[in-house]
Design a protein around this motif. Structure first.
Motif, PDB file in Angstrom:
ATOM      1  N   ALA A 309       0.821  -1.217   0.000  1.00  0.00           N
ATOM      2  CA  ALA A 309       0.000   0.000   0.000  1.00  0.00           C
ATOM      3  C   ALA A 309       0.853   1.265   0.000  1.00  0.00           C
ATOM      4  N   GLY A 310       1.917   1.266  -0.806  1.00  0.00           N
ATOM      5  CA  GLY A 310       2.760   2.448  -0.919  1.00  0.00           C
ATOM      6  C   GLY A 310       3.727   2.650   0.216  1.00  0.00           C
ATOM      7  N   LYS A 311       3.824   1.686   1.128  1.00  0.00           N
ATOM      8  CA  LYS A 311       4.773   1.767   2.237  1.00  0.00           C
ATOM      9  C   LYS A 311       5.857   0.718   2.028  1.00  0.00           C
ATOM     10  N   PHE A 312       7.080   1.060   2.445  1.00  0.00           N
ATOM     11  CA  PHE A 312       8.220   0.190   2.199  1.00  0.00           C
ATOM     12  C   PHE A 312       8.982  -0.026   3.509  1.00  0.00           C
ATOM     13  N   SER A 313       9.243  -1.286   3.808  1.00  0.00           N
ATOM     14  CA  SER A 313       9.971  -1.613   5.038  1.00  0.00           C
ATOM     15  C   SER A 313      10.971  -2.724   4.747  1.00  0.00           C
ATOM     16  N   ARG A 314      12.096  -2.688   5.451  1.00  0.00           N
ATOM     17  CA  ARG A 314      13.110  -3.715   5.262  1.00  0.00           C
ATOM     18  C   ARG A 314      12.580  -5.054   5.772  1.00  0.00           C
TER      19      ARG A 314
END
Length: 640
Positions: A309-314
């Motif tokens: 949803a447009g969020k990025f996490s390692r």
């Protein structure tokens, strides 16, 4: 896209995985757009100079207009004022334009000085146009343009023309069509045909027919009809790699869903070859391919990011989110696990494999439970009336400093912490120095990062440090260096105040294996540290040695900080070192025996697989050291 979007600490390869519509392609397009407007450091300095000049000119015009307004009016004053106001508006527009460009540029942090070169490298067409079907001069032009280009646009038209031109040039110099040469002027042709064989398969070879046009070896039918869609894509990619190996080496290459039409093994081979080419560059991949993710994460777990949803996490240390997302949930992931390996076996094999690799540097990513634990300890020992002086031993890129700055929020950290970093890697030490300069009010005039403890002692002086923080480092230090690093005559002992401490912080469920030295790594817990520093019950009673377990239940018994008083350092001897490692060997053997005695099945969790691999490795590592140090063994019993 999530605002603000923050991603950092990238390696040579960045893999972004997630469902359709999660934002992967949008992120690549955003980065491309920002890169096109990126201002290099030299250009930025020039822009800032021009902004300053235009502001000065704006202020000068403003002052001149005010002076005109106080003077007796003349017939030409209104015209002069109008001209100056027009020029002021132009200055304001130019200043705003340059400031916006600098602001956009600040979204990217580049390691080099030049303009970033971003290349979209995935062909979109699965049809090849034979140059024999068009005009000769147009095909020659396309081949030349293809050789000097970078991206994939139009490769389906230009790649066949390029391949034909390479083979024609070799044939012309050779004087006949066969046999194909293997050196000198024929090397370009040889390399191209070898690349076709590697990417398209050994059975796919090209040659020139009697009309000097491309055909599949031994076949007269059109290659465009004989090759599969995946082979046509690989043909284009093979030509692109062949033509652009030199020009791609410092580029940032984007592969947007490269798995389309490609077999997983062919895709893995392509990515490996690209990484070899990108000597000073970087590879970004947006993908749904689980085999590709597994292939790249096996060598670099930190390369993996999860898009949702447009969020990025390692996600490299917790890839289950990615796998569940791509396989339709936990049920799909479970079925894949059953098809391959039990999770606990995979985790065990992965950790054991990592134990053959050198350790990496852990970046700060916010909300780090281990660093929260350290901050709690620091708060408990902060002296009244002055900043707490800490030495970050093995600082890496300043992970601890980031955490301290995060905790301080908008408050200046200078009044709370007097931070000093020791990091053997000069590049990382320089990074810490620049980072500390940005956080402290002195602007970098105070030296805070060193690659030598002797330099720390010379600059900061003896008895200047309240606490030395050794976070995830002790297990990486060679046992042969323990006395020199932490013993009575060490630089650390001289730097510590008489009431100072060393804080040894470790993750006792170490998630990633490593080969830090010739004995791998040695993870000392409370019992072993007590042996190492000769800790007595009286030491514990006086607070000279204590164990700080993590407050959160999920990390209790795993993330532990041991404080050792400076008064105990003189007890570190060769004998105490041997006793500590023997105690580690005995504890690891006991835990291994317990694990082997338990019943396990297909539901065994990965954490048990990792623990099994960890204690097995600790048994082996400690046994190797004890085998290689028989004199210490004998001395321990002679004086025991």
């Amino acid at each position: 896209m999530d605002e603000p979007l923050q991603m950092r600490d990238f390696g040579r390869c960045v893999v972004i995985a997630g469902k359709n519509g999660s934002g992967k392609t949008r992120l690549l397009k955003l980065l491309d757009d920002i890169a096109k407007r990126y201002v290099t450091p030299d250009a930025r300095r020039q822009a800032e100079l021009e902004i300053a000049q235009q502001r000065q000119a704006h202020q000068s015009h403003q002052a001149e207009i005010q002076r005109f307004q106080t003077q007796p009016r003349s017939s030409d004053l209104p015209g002069q004022v109008e001209v100056m106001r027009s020029q002021m508006a132009m200055f304001e527009t130019e200043i705003s334009r340059r400031e916006q460009r600098i602001a956009v540029s600040e979204a990217l942090i580049m390691s080099g000085e030049g303009q970033p070169k971003i290349v979209f490298f995935v062909p979109r067409s699965t049809s090849l146009e034979d140059p024999a079907d068009g005009k000769e001069n147009e095909a020659i032009h396309r081949a030349s343009a293809f050789a000097s280009g970078l991206g994939a646009e139009g490769a389906h038209v230009a790649a066949p023309a390029y391949a034909r031109q390479v083979m024609r040039a070799a044939t012309s110099e050779r004087g006949s069509r066969k046999p194909r040469g293997t050196a000198g002027s024929h090397q370009a042709e040889t390399d191209l045909i070898d690349m076709f064989g590697e990417l398209l398969g050994d059975g796919v070879q090209f040659e020139l027919n009697e009309s000097q046009n491309l055909q599949l070896e031994g076949l007269t039918e059109q290659y465009n009809t004989l090759l599969s869609d995946g082979q046509k894509v690989l043909f284009q990619l093979a030509c692109m790699l062949h033509a652009r190996t030199a020009s791609l080496k410092d580029c940032i290459v984007f592969l947007d869903e490269p798995e389309n039409h490609l077999h997983p093994s062919a895709l893995n081979d392509l990515v490996d070859r690209l990484l070899d080419v990108l000597v000073d560059g970087q590879l970004w991949i947006s993908t749904h391919s689980v085999p590709l993710i597994a292939h790249l994460s096996a060598t670099d777990p930190d390369c993996l990011w999860f898009a949702e949803a447009g969020k990025f996490s390692r996600a490299g240390r917790a890839p289950s989110r990615v796998v569940n997302s791509l396989l339709g949930g936990t049920e799909g992931a479970r079925r894949l696990n059953e098809l391959t390996l039990l999770p606990s076996r995979y985790a065990s094999f992965l950790l054991l494999r990592q134990c053959l690799l050198p350790p990496g540097v852990i970046p700060y990513e916010g909300k780090d439970p281990q660093l929260d634990q350290i901050r709690a300890v620091l708060d408990s020992v902060r002296p009244p009336g002055r900043p707490l002086s800490i030495l970050d031993f093995g600082a890496g890129k300043g992970r601890l400093l980031d955490a301290i700055a995060d905790a301080a929020g908008d408050k200046p950290i200078g009044g709370l912490i007097d931070y000093v970093a020791y990091e053997r890697c000069e590049e990382d030490a320089e990074h810490c120095q620049m980072h500390s300069a940005a956080l402290y009010a002195d602007g970098g005039s105070t030296r805070r990062a060193f690659s030598s403890l002797a330099d720390v002692q010379q600059v900061r002086g003896e008895k200047s440090v309240d606490i030395v923080i050794v976070c995830n480092v002790l297990h990486e230090v060679r046992p042969a260096e323990w006395l020199d690093e932490f013993g009575a005559g060490s630089a650390l002992a001289k730097l510590l105040r008489d009431d100072g401490f060393i804080l040894f912080v470790e993750d006792y469920a170490i998630p990633v294996g490593e080969r830090a030295h010739e004995y791998g790594f040695l993870l000392l817990d409370e019992k072993e540290l007590g042996k190492l520093f000769g800790i007595t019950e009286n030491d514990v009673a006086q607070g000279w040695f204590n164990r700080n377990d993590h407050a959160q239940p999920g990390y209790r018994g795993r993330l532990i900080a041991h404080m050792v008083s400076a008064k105990c350092l003189e007890r570190l001897t060769e004998r105490s070192r041997w006793e500590a490692i023997r105690a580690l060997n005995e504890r690891s053997l006991e835990r291994l025996q317990t694990l082997l005695a338990q019943e396990h099945n297909t539901d065994t969790k990965p954490v048990l697989g990792r623990e099994n691999a960890l204690v097995t490795q600790l048994v082996a590592n400690s046994a190797l050291w004890l085998r290689d140090n028989p004199k210490a063994f004998a001395a321990s019993y002679e004086h025991g």
